[in-house]
Write a protein that holds these residues in place. Structure first.
Motif, PDB file in Angstrom:
ATOM      1  N   GLY A 153      -6.401  26.038   6.349  1.00 13.27           N
ATOM      2  CA  GLY A 153      -7.238  24.819   7.182  1.00 13.27           C
ATOM      3  C   GLY A 153      -6.446  23.673   6.945  1.00 13.27           C
ATOM      4  O   GLY A 153      -6.851  22.461   7.546  1.00 13.27           O
ATOM      5  N   HIS A 154      -5.480  23.380   6.317  1.00 14.26           N
ATOM      6  CA  HIS A 154      -5.011  22.101   6.092  1.00 14.26           C
ATOM      7  C   HIS A 154      -4.483  21.471   7.202  1.00 14.26           C
ATOM      8  O   HIS A 154      -4.502  20.278   7.539  1.00 14.26           O
ATOM      9  N   ALA A 155      -3.945  22.316   8.336  1.00 15.50           N
ATOM     10  CA  ALA A 155      -3.609  21.582   9.737  1.00 15.50           C
ATOM     11  C   ALA A 155      -4.802  21.023  10.116  1.00 15.50           C
ATOM     12  O   ALA A 155      -4.250  19.710  10.903  1.00 15.50           O
ATOM     13  N   GLU A 156      -5.905  21.492  10.233  1.00 12.43           N
ATOM     14  CA  GLU A 156      -6.822  20.971  10.817  1.00 12.43           C
ATOM     15  C   GLU A 156      -7.677  19.989  10.202  1.00 12.43           C
ATOM     16  O   GLU A 156      -8.260  18.800  10.780  1.00 12.43           O
TER      17      GLU A 156
ATOM     18  N   ARG B  70       0.991  -1.297   0.088  1.00 13.41           N
ATOM     19  CA  ARG B  70       0.100  -0.007  -0.121  1.00 13.41           C
ATOM     20  C   ARG B  70       0.877   1.193   0.040  1.00 13.41           C
ATOM     21  O   ARG B  70       1.983   1.306   0.775  1.00 13.41           O
ATOM     22  N   MET B  71       0.393   2.210  -0.716  1.00 12.44           N
ATOM     23  CA  MET B  71       1.154   3.431  -0.770  1.00 12.44           C
ATOM     24  C   MET B  71      -0.027   4.676  -0.343  1.00 12.44           C
ATOM     25  O   MET B  71      -0.942   4.700  -1.358  1.00 12.44           O
ATOM     26  N   LEU B  72       0.511   5.494   0.212  1.00 13.19           N
ATOM     27  CA  LEU B  72      -0.203   6.549   0.692  1.00 13.19           C
ATOM     28  C   LEU B  72       0.390   7.857  -0.192  1.00 13.19           C
ATOM     29  O   LEU B  72       1.692   8.181   0.345  1.00 13.19           O
ATOM     30  N   ALA B  73      -0.318   8.843  -0.698  1.00 15.96           N
ATOM     31  CA  ALA B  73       0.310  10.074  -1.365  1.00 15.96           C
ATOM     32  C   ALA B  73      -0.519  11.295  -0.572  1.00 15.96           C
ATOM     33  O   ALA B  73      -1.858  11.211  -0.579  1.00 15.96           O
ATOM     34  N   ILE B  74       0.349  12.091  -0.576  1.00 15.23           N
ATOM     35  CA  ILE B  74      -0.191  13.208   0.502  1.00 15.23           C
ATOM     36  C   ILE B  74       0.304  14.531  -0.684  1.00 15.23           C
ATOM     37  O   ILE B  74       1.452  14.811  -0.751  1.00 15.23           O
ATOM     38  N   ASP B  75      -0.662  15.580  -0.689  1.00 13.87           N
ATOM     39  CA  ASP B  75      -0.230  16.671  -1.180  1.00 13.87           C
ATOM     40  C   ASP B  75      -0.918  17.856  -0.789  1.00 13.87           C
ATOM     41  O   ASP B  75      -2.425  17.911  -1.002  1.00 13.87           O
ATOM     42  N   CYS B  76      -0.565  18.769   0.069  1.00  8.63           N
ATOM     43  CA  CYS B  76      -1.100  19.909   0.382  1.00  8.63           C
ATOM     44  C   CYS B  76      -0.205  21.163   0.428  1.00  8.63           C
ATOM     45  O   CYS B  76      -0.443  21.861   1.011  1.00  8.63           O
ATOM     46  N   ALA B  77       0.417  21.245  -0.784  1.00  7.27           N
ATOM     47  CA  ALA B  77       1.417  22.459  -0.823  1.00  7.27           C
ATOM     48  C   ALA B  77       0.571  23.681  -1.651  1.00  7.27           C
ATOM     49  O   ALA B  77       1.385  24.614  -1.769  1.00  7.27           O
ATOM     50  N   THR B  78      -0.674  23.153  -1.957  1.00  7.04           N
ATOM     51  CA  THR B  78      -1.606  24.560  -2.543  1.00  7.04           C
ATOM     52  C   THR B  78      -2.632  24.575  -1.940  1.00  7.04           C
ATOM     53  O   THR B  78      -2.981  23.817  -1.012  1.00  7.04           O
ATOM     54  N   GLU B  79      -3.813  25.415  -2.281  1.00  2.26           N
ATOM     55  CA  GLU B  79      -5.104  25.276  -1.636  1.00  2.26           C
ATOM     56  C   GLU B  79      -5.865  23.925  -1.743  1.00  2.26           C
ATOM     57  O   GLU B  79      -6.732  23.955  -1.143  1.00  2.26           O
ATOM     58  N   ALA B  80      -5.493  23.044  -2.521  1.00  2.00           N
ATOM     59  CA  ALA B  80      -6.027  21.813  -2.635  1.00  2.00           C
ATOM     60  C   ALA B  80      -5.246  20.858  -1.212  1.00  2.00           C
ATOM     61  O   ALA B  80      -4.079  20.859  -1.133  1.00  2.00           O
ATOM     62  N   CYS B  81      -6.083  20.215  -0.911  1.00  2.00           N
ATOM     63  CA  CYS B  81      -5.657  19.331   0.309  1.00  2.00           C
ATOM     64  C   CYS B  81      -5.941  17.807  -0.238  1.00  2.00           C
ATOM     65  O   CYS B  81      -7.262  17.428  -0.415  1.00  2.00           O
ATOM     66  N   SER B  82      -5.107  16.993  -0.926  1.00  2.00           N
ATOM     67  CA  SER B  82      -5.240  15.874  -1.709  1.00  2.00           C
ATOM     68  C   SER B  82      -4.577  14.665  -1.206  1.00  2.00           C
ATOM     69  O   SER B  82      -3.320  14.706  -0.863  1.00  2.00           O
TER      70      SER B  82
ATOM     71  N   SER C  17       2.741  26.725  -0.969  1.00  2.00           N
ATOM     72  CA  SER C  17       2.680  27.384   0.479  1.00  2.00           C
ATOM     73  C   SER C  17       3.488  27.079   1.314  1.00  2.00           C
ATOM     74  O   SER C  17       3.815  25.698   1.651  1.00  2.00           O
ATOM     75  N   PHE C  18       4.308  27.786   2.001  1.00  2.56           N
ATOM     76  CA  PHE C  18       5.272  27.570   3.088  1.00  2.56           C
ATOM     77  C   PHE C  18       4.521  26.579   4.242  1.00  2.56           C
ATOM     78  O   PHE C  18       4.909  25.587   4.439  1.00  2.56           O
ATOM     79  N   THR C  19       3.267  26.826   4.618  1.00  2.00           N
ATOM     80  CA  THR C  19       2.452  26.376   5.498  1.00  2.00           C
ATOM     81  C   THR C  19       2.236  25.072   5.049  1.00  2.00           C
ATOM     82  O   THR C  19       2.319  23.916   5.898  1.00  2.00           O
ATOM     83  N   GLY C  20       1.607  24.861   3.978  1.00  2.00           N
ATOM     84  CA  GLY C  20       1.006  23.675   3.368  1.00  2.00           C
ATOM     85  C   GLY C  20       2.309  22.742   3.233  1.00  2.00           C
ATOM     86  O   GLY C  20       1.990  21.481   3.371  1.00  2.00           O
ATOM     87  N   VAL C  21       3.332  23.000   2.733  1.00  2.00           N
ATOM     88  CA  VAL C  21       4.687  22.142   2.527  1.00  2.00           C
ATOM     89  C   VAL C  21       4.841  21.584   3.930  1.00  2.00           C
ATOM     90  O   VAL C  21       5.047  20.499   4.143  1.00  2.00           O
ATOM     91  N   ARG C  22       4.993  22.495   4.979  1.00  2.00           N
ATOM     92  CA  ARG C  22       5.490  21.935   6.240  1.00  2.00           C
ATOM     93  C   ARG C  22       4.352  21.074   6.816  1.00  2.00           C
ATOM     94  O   ARG C  22       4.959  20.059   7.357  1.00  2.00           O
TER      95      ARG C  22
ATOM     96  N   ILE D 189       4.841   6.031   1.983  1.00  2.00           N
ATOM     97  CA  ILE D 189       4.214   7.387   1.945  1.00  2.00           C
ATOM     98  C   ILE D 189       4.937   8.211   0.892  1.00  2.00           C
ATOM     99  O   ILE D 189       6.343   8.312   1.009  1.00  2.00           O
ATOM    100  N   ARG D 190       4.179   8.994  -0.050  1.00  2.00           N
ATOM    101  CA  ARG D 190       5.082   9.874  -0.914  1.00  2.00           C
ATOM    102  C   ARG D 190       4.061  11.141  -0.698  1.00  2.00           C
ATOM    103  O   ARG D 190       2.962  11.350  -0.602  1.00  2.00           O
ATOM    104  N   VAL D 191       5.065  12.218  -0.361  1.00  2.00           N
ATOM    105  CA  VAL D 191       4.611  13.338  -0.004  1.00  2.00           C
ATOM    106  C   VAL D 191       5.261  14.586  -0.966  1.00  2.00           C
ATOM    107  O   VAL D 191       6.472  14.582  -1.197  1.00  2.00           O
ATOM    108  N   SER D 192       4.471  15.653  -1.165  1.00  2.00           N
ATOM    109  CA  SER D 192       5.042  16.667  -1.841  1.00  2.00           C
ATOM    110  C   SER D 192       5.698  17.635  -0.871  1.00  2.00           C
ATOM    111  O   SER D 192       5.822  17.850   0.352  1.00  2.00           O
ATOM    112  N   LEU D 193       7.069  18.110  -1.768  1.00  2.00           N
ATOM    113  CA  LEU D 193       8.127  18.751  -1.179  1.00  2.00           C
ATOM    114  C   LEU D 193       7.866  20.372  -1.669  1.00  2.00           C
ATOM    115  O   LEU D 193       8.638  21.043  -1.065  1.00  2.00           O
TER     116      LEU D 193
END
Length: 204
Positions: free
Chosen positions: A35-38, A3-15, A64-69, A56-60
């Motif tokens: 609101g990505h943190a919540e 199984r692989m989980l992909a995470i991308d929240c570097a923009t206004e999209a939380c995907s 957005s500074f906040t979204g990337v972090r 897990i694959r995650v956007s670098l």
């Protein structure tokens, strides 16, 4: 199958997307703005098996500074908790992969950056970057070459200034297409790609 989980929240999209081998099991794609943190952890928990995966694959970034972090912090924490392998990918590389899926060939990516700037980068027909990602103001972008296919949430503006016919895909990153990002650009080093210097300055 892994199984692989992909995470991308570097923009206004939380995907998010959860895969079993090559099969997509479930996905979440919310346009949040803020609101990505919540929202990120509850969205992961809503996936089958609470999103647990061996990789897990995650956007670098850049984005957005906040979204990337937030994305990186969640990926690191889950990787430790699950004993999962965590690898990062460039956000603009994902947008290029999405564009190439619909229109095979080279693509120029143009995404909204900070303070009115744009993140721009060109990719070849194999999805590999042809140049480093840049954060530039729209006027500077006008002088840069671009491919006939332009993708991203500032693609229309970029195409309008480029002149001539351009094929435009106005899109945000979608984690369901993360498997399309070339394996060779995945990184075990999870250093964020901010694309531009931070706004905050350490006092001298």
């Amino acid at each position: 199958m892994m199984r692989m989980l992909a995470i991308d929240c570097a923009t206004e999209a939380c995907s998010l997307a959860l895969f079993e081998g090559e099969e997509l099991l479930a996905a979440r794609h919310e346009i949040l703005g803020r609101g990505h943190a919540e929202q990120l952890v509850p969205l992961i928990a809503s996936l089958p098996g609470r999103g647990r995966a061996a990789e897990i694959r995650v956007s670098l970034g850049p984005g957005s500074f906040t979204g990337v972090r937030i994305g990186l912090a969640a990926a690191r924490a889950l990787g430790l908790a699950w004993g999962a392998t965590v690898r990062g990918y460039p956000t603009l590389g994902l947008v290029a992969a999405m564009a190439r899926r619909e229109h095979p060939g080279p693509v120029s990516v143009c995404m909204a950056g900070g303070h009115g700037e744009w993140f721009v980068q060109d990719f070849d027909d194999a999805g590999m970057p042809e140049c480093p990602s840049l954060s530039v103001d729209p006027e500077t972008a006008r002088s840069l070459p671009s491919h006939q296919l332009i993708a991203g949430n500032r693609a229309r503006e970029r195409a309008a200034q480029s002149g001539g016919h351009r094929h435009v895909l106005d899109i945000l990153p979608d984690a369901r297409l993360v498997p399309g990002v070339p394996q060779s650009v995945l990184r075990a080093d999870l250093s964020p790609i901010y694309g531009r210097p931070p706004d905050a300055r350490v006092p001298a």
